[in-house]
Design an enzyme around this catalytic site. Structure first.
Site, short mmCIF file in Angstrom:
data_model
loop_
_atom_site.label_atom_id
_atom_site.label_comp_id
_atom_site.label_asym_id
_atom_site.label_seq_id
_atom_site.Cartn_x
_atom_site.Cartn_y
_atom_site.Cartn_z
N ASN A 17 30.77 77.55 30.08
CA ASN A 17 29.99 76.87 31.11
C ASN A 17 29.23 77.94 31.90
O ASN A 17 29.83 78.67 32.67
CB ASN A 17 30.95 76.08 32.02
CG ASN A 17 30.25 75.47 33.22
OD1 ASN A 17 29.02 75.48 33.30
ND2 ASN A 17 31.03 74.94 34.15
N LYS A 19 27.14 77.52 34.20
CA LYS A 19 26.87 77.11 35.59
C LYS A 19 25.40 77.40 35.93
O LYS A 19 24.55 77.31 35.04
CB LYS A 19 27.86 77.80 36.54
CG LYS A 19 29.31 77.61 36.07
CD LYS A 19 30.34 78.00 37.08
CE LYS A 19 31.73 77.73 36.48
NZ LYS A 19 32.80 77.97 37.45
N HIS A 108 32.94 68.25 37.03
CA HIS A 108 33.36 69.62 37.35
C HIS A 108 33.66 69.70 38.85
O HIS A 108 32.98 69.07 39.65
CB HIS A 108 32.27 70.61 36.94
CG HIS A 108 32.76 72.03 36.98
ND1 HIS A 108 32.89 72.72 38.16
CD2 HIS A 108 33.18 72.85 36.00
CE1 HIS A 108 33.37 73.94 37.89
NE2 HIS A 108 33.57 74.03 36.59
N GLU A 110 32.93 71.81 40.94
CA GLU A 110 31.79 72.25 41.75
C GLU A 110 30.84 71.08 42.02
O GLU A 110 30.22 71.01 43.08
CB GLU A 110 31.09 73.42 41.06
CG GLU A 110 31.95 74.68 41.15
CD GLU A 110 31.79 75.67 40.02
OE1 GLU A 110 30.82 75.57 39.24
OE2 GLU A 110 32.67 76.56 39.89
N GLU A 178 41.15 72.16 35.14
CA GLU A 178 40.66 73.34 35.84
C GLU A 178 41.19 73.35 37.28
O GLU A 178 40.61 72.67 38.15
CB GLU A 178 39.13 73.33 35.88
CG GLU A 178 38.48 73.36 34.51
CD GLU A 178 37.10 74.00 34.54
OE1 GLU A 178 36.85 74.87 33.71
OE2 GLU A 178 36.29 73.64 35.42
N GLY A 184 36.88 81.17 39.07
CA GLY A 184 36.11 82.29 39.60
C GLY A 184 36.89 83.23 40.49
O GLY A 184 36.30 84.07 41.18
N SER A 223 39.34 81.11 35.27
CA SER A 223 39.60 82.54 35.07
C SER A 223 40.16 82.87 33.69
O SER A 223 41.03 83.74 33.57
CB SER A 223 40.51 83.09 36.18
OG SER A 223 39.83 83.03 37.43
P1 13P Z 1 35.66 80.85 35.59
O1 13P Z 1 36.04 81.07 34.13
O2 13P Z 1 34.52 81.70 36.04
O3 13P Z 1 36.87 80.90 36.46
O4 13P Z 1 35.10 79.33 35.68
C1 13P Z 1 35.84 78.31 35.14
C2 13P Z 1 35.04 77.07 35.16
O5 13P Z 1 34.78 76.52 36.21
C3 13P Z 1 34.54 76.56 33.88
O6 13P Z 1 33.99 75.29 34.01
#
Ligand code: 13P
Length: 261
Positions: A17, A19, A108, A110, A178, A184, A223
């Site tokens: 992803n 983002k 997601h 976010e 997640e 992150g 992560s």
């Molecule tokens: P990270 O791997 O950067 O922690 O992000 C995970 C994520 O949100 C994937 O959708």
């Protein structure tokens, strides 16, 4: 440790992803993944993983062109629930498909946090994905506060119940667990905690979708890096990974793909 409830092998999925990252120059990373994949073969997998990149919508069509003929699957990161109409700034599942996607991430954390998306909106988006013939990758996960309050399994169960369409099948539905606090941050839950949540998700999917629920892929995200991927991806009921930051560089993403058991 209890044995996995699933008996037939499930093809893992490693999805990146991106983002809100990536200008046209970043297509070189997708091209590097494309070029390296044939040499990976089955690696150490009984069933080689599906590999997917979910770039920003602006790069979907170009990435589809750059990866044509390769097994790389493409996904969008969000879609509107309507097929078309007066929704300035949104893209529909049909548009994502038209641009080359075969999947779309919905719900997601976010999106839930930045855009106030509730479970019923996530469900409508998953239904839109299915209407358009896309795989819906439906994300669930608890916040730090919810984990500390011991609410992880309740939160995940509630999100699953309300975010997944009743007609979800394993071919067109993937669940991504997640934990919000692991995204992150470089933090991950313990192996036992990941396994416990995945086991609970599997149980809920099997109870609601019967055989399809036993075959739906459950990804771990938060992560995932080259140095922890082998361990996380070998846990029971972990059928792949949804990778954020480490999917932006081909070398790291390929290392995670190689680590898939
Ligand atoms: P990270 O791997 O950067 O922690 O992000 C995970 C994520 O949100 C994937 O959708």
């Amino acid at each position: 440790m209890t044995p996995p409830m699933t008996t037939t092998p499930i093809r893992p999925l490693v999805a990146g992803n991106w983002k809100m990252n990536g200008l046209a120059a970043a297509l070189a990373e997708a091209a590097a993944v494309r070029d390296a994949l044939p040499a990976l073969g089955a690696g150490n997998s009984d069933v080689p993983p599906d590999v997917m990149i979910c770039p920003p919508a602006t790069l979907l069509a170009q990435m589809a062109y750059a990866t044509r003929g390769s097994p790389i699957l493409l996904g969008a990161q969000d879609c509107h629930w309507a097929a078309s109409g007066a929704h300035t700034g949104d893209i529909s599942a049909e548009m994502a498909k038209d641009a080359g996607a075969s999947a779309v991430i919905v719900g997601h954390s976010e999106r839930r946090a930045d855009h106030g998306e509730l479970d019923r909106v996530v469900r409508a988006k998953a239904e839109a994905a299915h209407r358009a013939g896309l795989i819906a990758i439906v994300c669930v996960g608890e916040t730090k506060g919810e984990r500390l309050a011991g609410l992880t399994l309740d939160v995940v169960a509630r999100q699953l119940e309300a975010s997944l369409p009743d007609a979800a099948s394993d071919a067109e539905t993937v669940v991504a667990y997640e934990p919000v606090w692991a995204i992150g941050t470089g933090l991950t839950p313990s192996n036992a905690d990941v396994a416990a949540v995945h086991a609970a998700i599997r149980k809920a999917l099997a109870a609601r979708f019967a055989a399809a629920g036993l075959r739906m892929r459950i990804l771990y995200g938060g992560s995932v890096k080259p140095d922890n991927a082998a361990e996380l991806l070998s846990l029971p009921e972990v059928n792949g990974a949804l990778v954020g930051g480490a999917s932006l560089k081909a070398a790291d993403f390929l290392a995670i793909i190689r680590a898939t058991p």
